[in-house]
Design a protein around this motif. Structure first.
Motif, mmCIF file in Angstrom:
data_model
loop_
_atom_site.group_PDB
_atom_site.id
_atom_site.type_symbol
_atom_site.label_atom_id
_atom_site.label_comp_id
_atom_site.label_asym_id
_atom_site.label_seq_id
_atom_site.Cartn_x
_atom_site.Cartn_y
_atom_site.Cartn_z
ATOM 1 N N GLU A 1 0.826 -1.200 0.000
ATOM 2 C CA GLU A 1 0.000 0.000 0.000
ATOM 3 C C GLU A 1 0.870 1.264 0.000
ATOM 4 O O GLU A 1 0.595 2.233 -0.722
ATOM 5 N N TYR B 1 1.358 4.136 -2.947
ATOM 6 C CA TYR B 1 1.216 5.560 -2.651
ATOM 7 C C TYR B 1 2.405 6.343 -3.209
ATOM 8 O O TYR B 1 2.229 7.343 -3.921
ATOM 9 N N HIS C 1 4.869 15.953 1.798
ATOM 10 C CA HIS C 1 4.131 14.695 1.917
ATOM 11 C C HIS C 1 4.814 13.875 2.996
ATOM 12 O O HIS C 1 5.901 13.337 2.770
ATOM 13 N N GLU D 1 -4.677 17.292 2.398
ATOM 14 C CA GLU D 1 -5.093 15.925 2.104
ATOM 15 C C GLU D 1 -4.536 14.989 3.170
ATOM 16 O O GLU D 1 -3.444 15.215 3.694
ATOM 17 N N SER D 2 -5.280 13.940 3.473
ATOM 18 C CA SER D 2 -4.784 12.910 4.387
ATOM 19 C C SER D 2 -5.358 11.561 3.981
ATOM 20 O O SER D 2 -6.419 11.484 3.356
ATOM 21 N N LYS D 3 -4.618 10.533 4.336
ATOM 22 C CA LYS D 3 -5.058 9.170 4.023
ATOM 23 C C LYS D 3 -4.528 8.247 5.102
ATOM 24 O O LYS D 3 -3.351 8.314 5.464
ATOM 25 N N PHE E 1 -3.722 4.392 6.142
ATOM 26 C CA PHE E 1 -3.439 3.087 5.550
ATOM 27 C C PHE E 1 -3.803 1.968 6.524
ATOM 28 O O PHE E 1 -3.855 2.187 7.741
ATOM 29 N N VAL F 1 -0.158 7.075 8.304
ATOM 30 C CA VAL F 1 -1.031 8.158 7.875
ATOM 31 C C VAL F 1 -0.244 9.058 6.924
ATOM 32 O O VAL F 1 0.825 9.548 7.271
ATOM 33 N N LYS G 1 -0.569 15.500 3.457
ATOM 34 C CA LYS G 1 -0.067 16.406 2.419
ATOM 35 C C LYS G 1 -0.320 17.840 2.874
ATOM 36 O O LYS G 1 -1.454 18.221 3.175
#
Length: 184
Positions: A26, A30, A138, A168-170, A172, A177, A180
């Protein structure tokens, strides 16, 4: 004008050591997508020697998993610039050595046209961050407290607090985490 983007893995306590953290499919996916948008990768000698010849070798042999092999192919295809006063030559076809002051070279490249410039490593990036030359950050925060290792901006004094805006955030599956930020 080109953007300068700094991307790194970092532990909760600020360690940027590449051996401290998760490097699963993952995360490789990314970083592969992030790399696809870059026109140039800029490194200091130490980071460059960590990345090359390892990733070009993986790109050639396709000896790892699907996501890692794809990261290697994309990495290998991008032009690289390594800042070094000691490196005599490089074997990578896409790499140029620069003996210029990094801030002067990056500023000149920034003023040109093209895809963004990606910075890697800690020392070179910290220096350019302190000079205000980085536009976007990032950070992939690893769910660890390392307790030791290389820290971003260690020994660097910023002229002022650097204000960033989270855009932005994501999260996993691994608990990492991705964050951006852009410079305000």
């Amino acid at each position: 004008m080109r953007k300068v983007i700094y991307a790194t893995n970092i532990t909760i306590d600020g360690c940027c050591d590449h051996t401290k953290g998760i490097a699963d499919d993952e995360l490789h996916e990314y970083f592969t997508e992030l790399l696809r948008g870059m026109g140039l990768l800029a490194y200091g000698r130490k980071t460059y020697e960590l990345m090359v010849p390892f990733w070009p070798g993986v790109a050639k042999t396709q000896s790892m998993g699907k996501a890692t092999n794809e990261f290697a192919k994309v990495f290998d295809s991008i032009e690289k610039l390594v800042f070094s006063q000691t490196l005599e030559r490089v074997d990578d076809k896409n790499t140029t050595i620069s003996r210029a002051k990094p801030e002067e070279e990056i500023l000149k490249l920034k003023q040109g046209e093209g895809k963004p410039i990606s910075l890697g490593g800690v020392a070179l990036s910290s220096h350019l961050i302190a000079l205000g030359l980085v536009d976007e950050y990032h950070f992939v925060v690893q769910p660890f407290i390392a307790g030791e290792g290389t820290r971003l901006l260690k020994g660097i004094t910023l002229p002022a607090t650097l204000g960033l805006k989270l855009v932005e955030s994501k999260v996993f599956k691994s608990g990492c985490v991705a964050l951006k930020y852009v410079k305000q």
